[in-house]
Design an enzyme around this catalytic site. Structure first.
Site, PDB file in Angstrom:
ATOM      1  N   ASN A 181      40.881  62.890  32.632  1.00  0.00           N
ATOM      2  CA  ASN A 181      42.130  63.376  33.223  1.00  0.00           C
ATOM      3  C   ASN A 181      42.203  62.888  34.682  1.00  0.00           C
ATOM      4  OD1 ASN A 181      43.866  65.090  34.785  1.00  0.00           O
ATOM      5  ND2 ASN A 181      43.930  66.517  33.072  1.00  0.00           N
TER       6      ASN A 181
ATOM      7  N   ASP B 214      44.733  63.459  36.882  1.00  0.00           N
ATOM      8  CA  ASP B 214      45.712  64.201  37.698  1.00  0.00           C
ATOM      9  C   ASP B 214      45.325  64.263  39.171  1.00  0.00           C
ATOM     10  OD1 ASP B 214      47.031  64.772  35.364  1.00  0.00           O
ATOM     11  OD2 ASP B 214      46.443  66.894  35.288  1.00  0.00           O
ATOM     12  N   HIS B 215      44.025  64.489  39.407  1.00  0.00           N
ATOM     13  CA  HIS B 215      43.652  64.793  40.790  1.00  0.00           C
ATOM     14  C   HIS B 215      43.427  63.565  41.656  1.00  0.00           C
ATOM     15  CE1 HIS B 215      44.196  68.876  39.925  1.00  0.00           C
ATOM     16  NE2 HIS B 215      43.388  68.804  38.882  1.00  0.00           N
TER      17      HIS B 215
ATOM     18  N   ARG C  65      49.143  62.807  51.173  1.00  0.00           N
ATOM     19  CA  ARG C  65      49.720  62.007  52.252  1.00  0.00           C
ATOM     20  C   ARG C  65      51.077  61.406  51.873  1.00  0.00           C
ATOM     21  NH1 ARG C  65      46.350  60.075  56.452  1.00  0.00           N
ATOM     22  NH2 ARG C  65      45.229  61.911  57.139  1.00  0.00           N
TER      23      ARG C  65
ATOM     24  N   HIS D  74      48.830  65.193  33.176  1.00  0.00           N
ATOM     25  CA  HIS D  74      49.710  66.361  33.029  1.00  0.00           C
ATOM     26  C   HIS D  74      50.896  66.186  33.969  1.00  0.00           C
ATOM     27  CE1 HIS D  74      49.957  71.096  33.255  1.00  0.00           C
ATOM     28  NE2 HIS D  74      51.093  70.537  32.885  1.00  0.00           N
TER      29      HIS D  74
ATOM     30  N   ARG E  84      53.550  67.928  35.508  1.00  0.00           N
ATOM     31  CA  ARG E  84      53.975  69.315  35.713  1.00  0.00           C
ATOM     32  C   ARG E  84      55.425  69.362  36.134  1.00  0.00           C
ATOM     33  NH1 ARG E  84      49.237  72.977  36.292  1.00  0.00           N
ATOM     34  NH2 ARG E  84      50.795  74.571  36.616  1.00  0.00           N
TER      35      ARG E  84
ATOM     36  N   ARG F 158      53.483  68.193  41.050  1.00  0.00           N
ATOM     37  CA  ARG F 158      52.560  68.327  42.178  1.00  0.00           C
ATOM     38  C   ARG F 158      51.489  67.241  42.199  1.00  0.00           C
ATOM     39  NH1 ARG F 158      49.502  73.868  40.485  1.00  0.00           N
ATOM     40  NH2 ARG F 158      51.654  74.538  40.227  1.00  0.00           N
ATOM     41  N   HIS F 159      51.199  66.655  41.030  1.00  0.00           N
ATOM     42  CA  HIS F 159      50.253  65.524  41.062  1.00  0.00           C
ATOM     43  C   HIS F 159      50.861  64.301  40.378  1.00  0.00           C
ATOM     44  CE1 HIS F 159      49.062  67.640  37.410  1.00  0.00           C
ATOM     45  NE2 HIS F 159      48.342  68.540  38.050  1.00  0.00           N
TER      46      HIS F 159
ATOM     47  N   GLU G 166      50.000  65.643  28.737  1.00  0.00           N
ATOM     48  CA  GLU G 166      50.044  67.115  28.770  1.00  0.00           C
ATOM     49  C   GLU G 166      51.363  67.559  29.377  1.00  0.00           C
ATOM     50  OE1 GLU G 166      46.806  68.674  30.982  1.00  0.00           O
ATOM     51  OE2 GLU G 166      45.315  67.997  29.567  1.00  0.00           O
TER      52      GLU G 166
ATOM     53  N   THR H  35      45.992  75.975  38.544  1.00  0.00           N
ATOM     54  CA  THR H  35      45.692  75.084  37.423  1.00  0.00           C
ATOM     55  C   THR H  35      46.109  75.824  36.155  1.00  0.00           C
ATOM     56  OG1 THR H  35      43.937  73.852  36.311  1.00  0.00           O
ATOM     57  CG2 THR H  35      43.294  75.938  37.310  1.00  0.00           C
ATOM     58  N   THR H  36      45.937  75.182  34.989  1.00  0.00           N
ATOM     59  CA  THR H  36      46.354  75.818  33.740  1.00  0.00           C
ATOM     60  C   THR H  36      45.393  76.963  33.434  1.00  0.00           C
ATOM     61  OG1 THR H  36      46.981  73.606  33.086  1.00  0.00           O
ATOM     62  CG2 THR H  36      47.091  75.292  31.387  1.00  0.00           C
TER      63      THR H  36
ATOM     64  N   GLU I 289      43.415  72.248  21.298  1.00  0.00           N
ATOM     65  CA  GLU I 289      42.423  72.058  22.355  1.00  0.00           C
ATOM     66  C   GLU I 289      42.018  73.445  22.825  1.00  0.00           C
ATOM     67  OE1 GLU I 289      42.989  68.946  25.173  1.00  0.00           O
ATOM     68  OE2 GLU I 289      41.821  69.978  26.718  1.00  0.00           O
TER      69      GLU I 289
ATOM     70  N   HIS J  92      38.688  71.921  30.140  1.00  0.00           N
ATOM     71  CA  HIS J  92      39.045  72.679  31.339  1.00  0.00           C
ATOM     72  C   HIS J  92      37.793  73.181  32.043  1.00  0.00           C
ATOM     73  CE1 HIS J  92      41.208  74.990  34.315  1.00  0.00           C
ATOM     74  NE2 HIS J  92      42.272  74.312  33.960  1.00  0.00           N
ATOM     75  N   GLY J  93      37.590  72.673  33.241  1.00  0.00           N
ATOM     76  CA  GLY J  93      36.506  73.139  34.101  1.00  0.00           C
ATOM     77  C   GLY J  93      35.134  72.600  33.742  1.00  0.00           C
TER      78      GLY J  93
ATOM     79  N   GLY K 161      38.607  66.369  33.918  1.00  0.00           N
ATOM     80  CA  GLY K 161      39.257  65.745  35.064  1.00  0.00           C
ATOM     81  C   GLY K 161      38.690  66.141  36.403  1.00  0.00           C
ATOM     82  N   HIS K 162      38.979  67.374  36.831  1.00  0.00           N
ATOM     83  CA  HIS K 162      38.741  67.770  38.214  1.00  0.00           C
ATOM     84  C   HIS K 162      37.314  67.483  38.679  1.00  0.00           C
ATOM     85  CE1 HIS K 162      38.210  70.711  41.552  1.00  0.00           C
ATOM     86  NE2 HIS K 162      39.393  70.209  41.888  1.00  0.00           N
TER      87      HIS K 162
HETATM   88  N1  PXP Z   1      42.658  70.018  29.047  1.00  0.00           N
HETATM   89  C1  PXP Z   1      43.835  70.584  29.394  1.00  0.00           C
HETATM   90  C2  PXP Z   1      44.786  70.947  28.307  1.00  0.00           C
HETATM   91  C3  PXP Z   1      44.172  70.792  30.739  1.00  0.00           C
HETATM   92  O1  PXP Z   1      45.350  71.354  31.064  1.00  0.00           O
HETATM   93  C4  PXP Z   1      43.267  70.365  31.738  1.00  0.00           C
HETATM   94  C5  PXP Z   1      43.614  70.534  33.180  1.00  0.00           C
HETATM   95  O2  PXP Z   1      44.787  69.867  33.474  1.00  0.00           O
HETATM   96  C6  PXP Z   1      42.063  69.769  31.333  1.00  0.00           C
HETATM   97  C7  PXP Z   1      41.775  69.625  29.979  1.00  0.00           C
HETATM   98  C8  PXP Z   1      41.066  69.248  32.313  1.00  0.00           C
HETATM   99  O3  PXP Z   1      40.553  70.273  33.096  1.00  0.00           O
HETATM  100  P1  PXP Z   1      39.666  69.917  34.350  1.00  0.00           P
HETATM  101  O4  PXP Z   1      40.527  69.121  35.287  1.00  0.00           O
HETATM  102  O5  PXP Z   1      39.292  71.246  34.903  1.00  0.00           O
HETATM  103  O6  PXP Z   1      38.487  69.130  33.864  1.00  0.00           O
END
Ligand code: PXP
Length: 248
Positions: free
Chosen positions: A11, A13-14, A22, A47, A49, A53-54, A74, A104-105, A155, A198-199, A220-221
Site C-alpha cells: 500500500n 498511500d503514505h 508540502r 486508497h 479517500r 488526503r493522500h 480501496e 485511518t480505517t 479482507e 492493517h497495522g 503499507g504504513h
Molecule cells: N488493508 C486495508 C483494507 C486498508 O484500508 C489498509 C489501510 O489503508 C491496509 C490494508 C494497510 O494498512 P497499513 O497501512 O496499516 O499497513
C-alpha cells in the site's frame, strides 16, 4: 507460482501523505509503486479517500497506466467512487468504511446491516470484471453477509491484533489472532478468498502469514516508514522473507 504462495500487496498511500505535506510532486507514489513491483510486490494497493488526503485522482490514473501488477483500489461505498472504479476497472476493488474524522480505517465494514445496499453497490463492479473484496472484522456475521451479497474476497482487519501487540496486551493479541485464525478458516469454507491487513509489521506479520487460508496481505504504513531507514526495496524484501518463512 505455487498454490501456497502468499501474495504481498504494498500500500503506497503514505508516500502520497509525505508528498502532500508540502503539496509538491515528490516523493512520487508511482515511482514507489514501480520500485515495489521490482522488489517483489504481487500487487499495489491504493486508497482514494473522499477527502483525497493522500492518493489523488491523478495518482490512480497514473497507476492504471504504469503498473504491471494488479491494482487493488480501496474505496468507500459512494456513488463518486463507484463511477471512478467503473471508469478504470482495476483488477480488484476493496470496499472499506470511511469516516472523515478518522486517522485511518478504524474498523471493518458493517455489511450485515447494509446488505441490500451493498449488494446493489458491488453488482456493477463485478459485472465489469473487478474482484470485489470487503474489508471486515473477524466476525462470523459480517463474513456470512459478505458472502450473501456476492463478494468474492474478504479482507480481515488485523488492526485490533496489531494494536494489542504494540501495547503489550499479549493475551488480547493472542485472542484477536485466534479470532483471525478461526474466521479465515470459516470464510474459506464458504468459498471466499481471504486477505488480511492493517497495522502489520515485522513483529506481527508471521502468525497471520502462517494461516493457510490467507492468500494475500496488504501492508503499507509500516513499510513506508521502515523505508526511511532501510530503503523501500530492502524493507519490502524483509517483509517478503518473513512471510515466506511463516509459510514454509
Ligand atoms: N488493508 C486495508 C483494507 C486498508 O484500508 C489498509 C489501510 O489503508 C491496509 C490494508 C494497510 O494498512 P497499513 O497501512 O496499516 O499497513
Amino acid at each position: 507460482m505455487s498454490e501456497n504462495h502468499l501474495r504481498l500487496g504494498v500500500n503506497i498511500d503514505h508516500v502520497a501523505t509525505v508528498r502532500n505535506a508540502r503539496g509538491g510532486a515528490y516523493p512520487d507514489p508511482l515511482r514507489a509503486a514501480k520500485l515495489a513491483e521490482e522488489a517483489g510486490a504481487d500487487g499495489i494497493t491504493a486508497h482514494l479517500r473522499e477527502d483525497r488526503r493522500h492518493i489523488s485522482d491523478t495518482d490512480i490514473d497514473g497507476l492504471m497506466e504504469v503498473l504491471s501488477v494488479p491494482l487493488n483500489f480501496e474505496m468507500a461505498a459512494t456513488d463518486e467512487m463507484q463511477k471512478i472504479a467503473l471508469r478504470h476497472k482495476p483488477h480488484a476493488v476493496c470496499i472499506v468504511p470511511e469516516k472523515r474524522e478518522e486517522r485511518t480505517t478504524e474498523g471493518g465494514l458493517e455489511v450485515a446491516r447494509e446488505e441490500n445496499k451493498l449488494a446493489h453497490f458491488i453488482a456493477p463492479l463485478r459485472d465489469v470484471g473487478c474482484r470485489v473484496s470487503i474489508f471486515i472484522a473477524a466476525d462470523q456475521r459480517q463474513i456470512e453477509a459478505a458472502h450473501r451479497i456476492g463478494a468474492e474476497v474478504i479482507e480481515l482487519h488485523t488492526g485490533a491484533y496489531c494494536d494489542a501487540h504494540a501495547e503489550g496486551r499479549m493475551d488480547d493479541a493472542a485472542q484477536e489472532l485466534e479470532s483471525l485464525r478461526q474466521m479465515s478458516a470459516f470464510a474459506h469454507s464458504l468459498g471466499l478468498e481471504v486477505h488480511a491487513g492493517h497495522g502489520l509489521t515485522y513483529d506481527t506479520v508471521k502468525p497471520v502469514a502462517a494461516f493457510p487460508e490467507v492468500k494475500e496481505l496488504n501492508i503499507g504504513h509500516f513499510l513506508i516508514g521502515e523505508s526511511i531507514f532501510l530503503g523501500l526495496t530492502p524493507a519490502i524484501q524483509e517483509m517478503r522473507r518473513l512471510m515466506d518463512e511463516a509459510r514454509a
